[in-house]
Design an enzyme around this catalytic site. Structure first.
Site, short mmCIF file in Angstrom:
data_model
loop_
_atom_site.label_atom_id
_atom_site.label_comp_id
_atom_site.label_asym_id
_atom_site.label_seq_id
_atom_site.Cartn_x
_atom_site.Cartn_y
_atom_site.Cartn_z
N SER C 295 42.81 47.05 37.25
CA SER C 295 41.78 47.78 36.49
C SER C 295 41.99 49.27 36.54
O SER C 295 42.46 49.81 37.55
CB SER C 295 40.39 47.47 37.09
OG SER C 295 40.12 46.10 37.03
N HIS C 384 32.84 44.70 38.07
CA HIS C 384 33.52 43.66 38.85
C HIS C 384 32.82 43.43 40.19
O HIS C 384 32.67 42.29 40.63
CB HIS C 384 34.98 44.03 39.07
CG HIS C 384 35.79 43.96 37.82
ND1 HIS C 384 35.96 42.78 37.13
CD2 HIS C 384 36.47 44.90 37.11
CE1 HIS C 384 36.71 43.01 36.05
NE2 HIS C 384 37.02 44.29 36.01
#
Lengths: 448, 448, 448, 448
Positions: C295, C384
């Site tokens: 990410s 997340h």
């Protein structure tokens, strides 16, 4: 051989109830016209099919004769091409000569029939035409070539590579389930509830489908997933019986296989169907270990009726004595009393001599008696043993229905598909020794 | 003819780079083994195909020879069957004898090739094998029979009745659109934006698909829906051009047709494709009145280059004088100056004599010059006129791309599909008179 | 607050460029007319949507105000129903009173908006309307209620239970792949070849689709199947890199997640998407052991720029000295020289003090700095960690693209989805302690 | 009102047969836990549903009470939000205050129920739960709010915009045809042959399907395509009757509409269904001119039995005399003899006074007698007239089945859907004047 239709036409005879056979012949020839496009040829073929649909049975027989006699290969062209081919053997031109020979040989009939595939209903038309023609073959040898050409064409069109295996379930179209009901050839489906039972969660049904006969299963098989080898058809057809617990199912029993298209006789799908279904089931249910059938023995009774004296002679003295004790009378050479006693199969317990005798006779029928072509006598045995299965188990009173009793005194047999041994089994069969389990071998020993 | 491969094998020669040709032959023979089931035969064929995939080009040629030479028909069996057939002619057994003759004739090669259809990738394998083999045919006549047998097999398998017409649109799989980009053979697709333009709402694209080559268009056609007959390919390929108003579209222009499978050469789909697409479009757009192509003239320039002297001789004095005035010089017999002037097509206005001459020459090329087989010289003309279309209109500078200029000085032609006259047009063509519009006929009159 | 639109209308002011707001209001009211059927209401809503489509931006703002102000709940009815409900508490009529209260509360606006769902494009219309409205929310508080009502409606309509998870592959429609290219928000898709690489056999892409926005992925995720944890985005975006060997792939890396519909802001799909995709992947690839992301850290650089002085103060003396040695100058309070040095991240080797400092700072940013609502500062971390993932690994120079360098000096992070610990991780997060691996914890210790 | 379940729980009473209601309450509360993800919430809801499936009827009633009482709105929060909203009216904060009020109002029960949509079987669970709860509503008012909340939720989920219209034919899954047989509520389907007749080529059957209740028609309608208005149900249900010639069919008769899900009571699909089906039929059959029903009059006989004295009083002298002549006796006030005579409807010819009287009474029942809510008394009339249909024709002995005779002496009615007048008809109905044809109006004049 009867007079050629063409000769009759030439004589001006028109034996076909006012039907204009000459015009029909002209129409067939126009289908073949090489000047028209395939699309136009197909259009003309469709028109011929429409006219055929309106014809009487007698007129249809005339159609077949026209197609047989007027579109056969050109003998002199074959002869010339054949001679050229032989001359070219070993030369640079051999290959080209082979091509010319093949071209010369292709009967106009082949091209005529192929034109029918060019319109949507054409394949259906030819399959139905052959189904209608087949019963006439024995009586009229003139039709053999047309029939053979159709079979060959169908073998290519319906090559297994073009077939689609589809599961048939209770979620399949009602119109398809209706076809199952109509086509089922082994154990009649008596009602929609019966059909639903056979499509229940512990069952599987698969059929082969072809793009040119959409929504029509060419052949289908019904499978039950069970804990053990099935010994009787009764619980499988019992609509009230609870579904098997699939997590504990180790055995797949193929209990009915039906071909649906009479017109496709001689084009074989069954072997592939069983193998594709076995693969499919193994993918879905990793725990399945045993694949077997529960099959009828359709020819048993007829055969025993014919062979009774010989079978009696092959019966050892001990068993003969036991039979006589059981029947309370000496055995006549035609075994009439014994056969009569077998009508009461339902009452024969495990110690019955008649039961022992019948099991021994059945084992011999399935596993030792071969036809002139070296294949089993029994049609169903021929199919499964030809696929590489072996005779596994004989089941007493496994099909107590009138049909079952009539065909085989209710006896059924399991053929086992042991996937690692199919080729070995086929080899044994080719040597004239149909493979069978020890248990069935043991049954046989009751006969000399 | 070179030495037979079999002879070389017998001599112990192994010319194939260490590759064991004998073993490969044995494997091919095992594919054919009549004792194994179709499923097993297919499995063996798949193994052969895998080995083939690993072979070198030289080894592959050896494979073809093995397949050609070792699986040809049994000459003596044919001879016997042929004799028997002739003897049976007119007798009761004629029909049966015909069957035996056909059986005798069927080369083992046919059965060998058919076995490949029994496993999923087998048809793909054979089509690719033939695509690879085709360029070698001219040099090695030994391969002709194998090639012919493959073509015949494909003709049956890929019979138009088995093809599915599918629309290809911007909603089709990206992998399929990618294939359009790769296969487009007439006007290269330069980018995804170009592909999208050709699948826009005022376009239609259709392909034929076959169940055994899934996701592979065998042939596809690109169609533009327009208000009038298309005179140039430029606006059709212009990604910025606005979409046509479909409610006012009366004309469907087929502007690109591409075959994709070299291995299917000789198996014709194009005629059916166009007719099925016309039907489909008429169902969707009732207002469509005109169906025509906008086609290249791929062979024009090559032909003019060859025929220039003869064409000049056929040019009437008046036009010759006009040409000389325009060129500012007398015409040499090889027409060099004229051909050079034509390089500047873009500058020739409507009154130009060179332009008039080229149009006359093109009309003659398309409509009057026939090959020895009585069909048009130009490949594209042969296709469309063979389908029953007629030559409708010649379009000046209709394809100004380098390829268009190189092939035909940018000229393109419309072939018109007049559905009620296709058969009449085919008949005219069969008589050696390709049908054409009055306008194109008039162009021709500029030549003697 | 600005003047109410209704007041303006009453004053006869028509500030909307000649547009008849009164008529539009009447049309909105007619949509709601309880006398018409749902079908007719839908038809009227469709007409309103068409008019809206033709309106100018200013007129559209007026529409929103009309929908905000003229369809709010009836205060006095609520008051009465509320009083009745309180009176009924504990009595036999409490339940019925609750129903009446809910009915009284339902704003006419709710029913108005629901009418738009009754025609095919209505849901699309409302989603687009909200996408257009959202940027105006901050400036015009009068729109808050309309926005909230839309979000609530969408939350019900787009309930995850109604979403369909579909794989997007190179066999998906070209029009859908085109949408991926357009919507990809993390790592731009540069070309169709780039898209194809992301849909290759060692990749998976899944999207959520909804029946009312057909062919529109609401959100999609791109996954790479790898042998190990991904440390850099570069090989994943390399179109030339060979596909991973799937039989040895133990790790699924989610490397891009994009929401596509601005109008669905606040309606969350991401959590469900990741969980459904993990389930799907585990079914297809039993050998997958690790599920993690690669990410971006979009907010890192902006935060460091703001917090530099404080971060410097939190830097222990040892690290400060190392930094000064590396920079060759004392650290200014604003860290200008240090930040400048970081522009050359590509040259900082593993022993670099600046690199150590940046990694420590990044670990703190992700794992220790929480916003006022107790959630992580970084938007991606918030997503997340909120789903129950943990911070697993920081990757140096993992995204060397200009965007990657601009956002986070090329740093990327892996979030690990350990399926057995998602709830435990969420609990830790709820206690203000975002879960992280020992390795990332260790990085942090470089700061006080 | 009975004691609150919560009070009982507090007193330690556990009236639910050993079932642990407190634990169940805790589990319900855990479903709602805002800390868990939607996916986890759904998992918990699924566990609750499983426990519910095992519960006894008594325990289920306790579940409903728990859901009713423990998840109602927070009164004080509402009060505060309401006060704040009133205070903010007209100020800058009004819009935000409205949002807060809505939030305060949303009962925990709403969120609880919504969680059930997050797992695949959850919607099915709630629909079935409501079907089970509905019969208890009348006896236990405490359940009203739960029922209302479910209905509101279903109204959003099952919004017609989310429904898919699908044709049901003989090619539909057998399992679906089986459901038609089970759910048909107007004219029982007696067998699969009866079902096949209703799906024949001159019939159409359409149902609404929803993605969350797959393979389940929520409502379905059976349509016959005919040459003229249907006067009797008998030929439509006659399996032997030949199919109508579709090219000459100008009339579509809706002869059966069945809702299948008791749990969706109050969520209306019928209006949309009819309109969508009309659209679909008009697209397929351009020649269709008339769309009408052939409907039962289920409440006629019960109403006449109750109203007989009043109806007699409204009978003009002339008709009374004719009746007395026909009955051969004076009319008693209770009309006993008249009603008895009507038992023999099959024998009453067109001139019969009793027949005239019954037709007049039926016309009044359908078209003049309205319930307190201003809508027709008869349930079926209420539905069709509410959709904008009009009363077109009364049909004598149109349903001679026992059910038909019992409900309405065999009378049936055609409601006509004149698409251009639906709104006009709805307006007439709203004014208390159900629209009817002149013919039916004329029948009425036989009563005062």
């Amino acid at each position: 051989m009867r007079e050629r239709l063409s000769a009759m036409l030439e004589r001006g005879v028109d034996a076909f109830g006012g039907w204009n056979a000459r015009r029909f012949l002209r129409e067939l020839q126009q289908v073949l016209d090489p000047a028209v496009s395939e699309v136009e040829g197909g259009r003309r073929a469709a028109a011929v099919a429409e006219e055929y649909a309106r014809a009487t049975p007698q007129q249809r027989r005339a159609c077949w004769l026209l197609m047989s006699e007027h579109f056969s290969p050109d003998v002199s062209a074959i002869q010339a091409a054949h001679a050229a081919y032989q001359a070219a053997r070993g030369s640079e031109d051999e290959s080209r000569a082979e091509v010319r020979l093949r071209r010369a040989f292709t009967a106009p009939r082949t091209r005529l029939l192929q034109r029918f595939s060019a319109y949507p209903g054409g394949v259906r038309f030819l399959v139905d035409l052959r189904a209608e023609l087949l019963p006439h073959l024995a009586r009229d040898k003139r039709l053999i070539a047309l029939d053979d050409e159709l079979q060959e064409l169908f073998s290519t069109w319906f090559d297994v590579g073009f077939l689609e295996l589809r599961r048939i379930s209770w979620d399949s179209p009602a119109s398809l389930v209706e076809k199952l009901i109509r086509y089922e050839a082994v154990h009649d489906i008596r009602s929609w509830a019966d059909a639903k039972n056979r499509l229940d969660e512990d069952r599987r049904c698969y059929g082969f489908f072809h793009p040119r006969l959409p929504d029509e299963p060419l052949i289908f098989v019904e499978v039950a997933l069970l804990h053990d080898m099935a010994r009787s058809i009764t619980p499988l057809l019992d609509e009230q019986a609870p579904a098997a617990d699939l997590t504990r199912a180790h055995t797949a029993i193929f209990y009915s296989i039906s071909n649906t298209q009479a017109g496709l006789r001689g084009v074989s799908f069954g072997d592939s169907l069983i193998k594709r279904v076995v693969e499919t089931l193994r993918t879905e249910f990793a725990q399945l270990k045993v694949f077997a059938t529960l099959s009828p023995i359709p020819g048993l009774r007829r055969w025993v009726d014919q062979q009774a004296p010989a079978l009696l002679r092959a019966t050892p003295a001990r068993l003969r004595q036991a039979l006589e004790r059981e029947l309370g009378a000496p055995l006549a050479p035609d075994a009439a009393a014994l056969l009569k006693a077998l009508d009461g199969v339902a009452t024969l317990d495990e110690r019955s001599a008649a039961r022992r005798w019948l099991l021994a006779v059945a084992a011999r029928y399935l596993g030792r008696e071969l036809a002139d072509d070296g294949r089993p006598l029994d049609g169903v045995a021929r199919f499964h043993l030809g696929n590489g299965a072996r005779i596994e188990q004989l089941n007493w009173l496994a099909d107590p229905s009138p049909k079952g009793l009539r065909q085989s005194w209710g006896l059924m047999v399991n053929y086992l598909y042991d996937l690692r041994r199919l080729d070995r089994h086929r080899a044994q069969l080719a040597q004239g020794k149909p493979p069978m389990s020890h248990a069935v071998q043991a049954l046989q020993t009751d006969l000399l």
